[in-house]
Design an enzyme around this catalytic site. Structure first.
Site, PDB file in Angstrom:
ATOM      1  CG  HIS A   1      81.102  -9.286  54.802  1.00 31.71           C
ATOM      2  ND1 HIS A   1      82.048  -8.817  53.912  1.00 31.71           N
ATOM      3  CD2 HIS A   1      81.080 -10.637  54.649  1.00 31.71           C
ATOM      4  CE1 HIS A   1      82.574  -9.840  53.251  1.00 31.71           C
ATOM      5  NE2 HIS A   1      81.997 -10.955  53.675  1.00 31.71           N
TER       6      HIS A   1
ATOM      7  CG  HIS B   1      56.032  10.878  49.245  1.00 30.41           C
ATOM      8  ND1 HIS B   1      56.533  11.237  50.481  1.00 30.41           N
ATOM      9  CD2 HIS B   1      56.634  11.693  48.333  1.00 30.41           C
ATOM     10  CE1 HIS B   1      57.391  12.242  50.322  1.00 30.41           C
ATOM     11  NE2 HIS B   1      57.468  12.531  49.032  1.00 30.41           N
TER      12      HIS B   1
ATOM     13  NE  ARG C   1      87.246 -11.305  56.942  1.00 32.25           N
ATOM     14  CZ  ARG C   1      86.558 -12.089  56.124  1.00 32.25           C
ATOM     15  NH1 ARG C   1      86.211 -13.305  56.490  1.00 32.25           N
ATOM     16  NH2 ARG C   1      86.188 -11.651  54.924  1.00 32.25           N
TER      17      ARG C   1
HETATM   18  C1  RB5 Z   1      60.894  12.543  49.049  1.00 29.92           C
HETATM   19  O1  RB5 Z   1      60.707  13.376  47.951  1.00 29.92           O
HETATM   20  C2  RB5 Z   1      62.365  12.144  49.166  1.00 29.92           C
HETATM   21  O2  RB5 Z   1      63.108  13.224  49.615  1.00 29.92           O
HETATM   22  C3  RB5 Z   1      62.493  10.990  50.120  1.00 29.92           C
HETATM   23  O3  RB5 Z   1      61.757   9.915  49.651  1.00 29.92           O
HETATM   24  C4  RB5 Z   1      63.890  10.435  50.332  1.00 29.92           C
HETATM   25  O4  RB5 Z   1      64.558  10.253  49.129  1.00 29.92           O
HETATM   26  C5  RB5 Z   1      64.700  11.103  51.347  1.00 29.92           C
HETATM   27  O5  RB5 Z   1      65.835  10.717  51.641  1.00 29.92           O
END
Ligand code: RB5
Length: 147
Positions: free
Chosen positions: A103, A14, A137
């Site tokens: 890289h 989300h 490299r």
């Molecule tokens: C969700 O609120 C948030 O924790 C998630 O999107 C993310 O940032 C997690 O690493």
């Protein structure tokens, strides 16, 4: 833009949902085909549920490159990097996205959906998709990443 890789998988929770929708539109308008691994609404979900399927598809070679997002980009990147053969890079500017390809031969770009503008994210995606690994490299270094 050269559309080097035509089929682009996207995944987010989300926290990256709005950015993913924006990027999907931009990619389609630029001639790419988007494979959307979700999430499909701003409702709260757990990022590994969307990120693991995408990372798995990258790991077994179904797509060469992918783009993932969550709020910070951290959770998405951490989950993706659990897959053998996946090199997911958390980036927040264009130069980092370029270097991740040149890289590190990164095959997934992880974006912080709540911390950078959508326009910047789109610029980064274009650079990531159209930049080649330099090899040389960097090749032996990248080979030493897997344990
Ligand atoms: C969700 O609120 C948030 O924790 C998630 O999107 C993310 O940032 C997690 O690493």
């Amino acid at each position: 833009m050269t559309n080097k890789h035509k089929l682009i998988p996207l995944a987010s929770d989300h926290g990256g949902f709005e950015m993913k929708s924006f990027l999907a539109e931009k990619l389609r308008a630029a001639g790419y085909e988007v494979v959307d691994f979700g999430t499909n609404s701003p409702e709260s979900v757990d990022y590994p549920d969307m990120i693991h399927p995408l990372a798995d598809a990258i790991a077994y070679g179904k797509y060469p490159l992918g783009v993932i997002m969550c709020g910070s980009g951290n959770g998405a990147q951490l989950a993706a990097n659990k897959h053998k053969g996946v090199r997911a890079a958390l980036c927040w500017d264009v130069e980092l996205a370029r270097l991740a390809r040149e890289h590190n031969d990164a095959n997934i770009l992880s974006l912080p959906g709540r911390f950078i503008s959508f326009e910047l994210a789109w610029e980064m995606v274009q650079v990531f998709l159209n930049t080649d690994f330099e090899g040389g490299r960097h090749e032996q270094r990248v080979k030493k990443i897997e344990i």
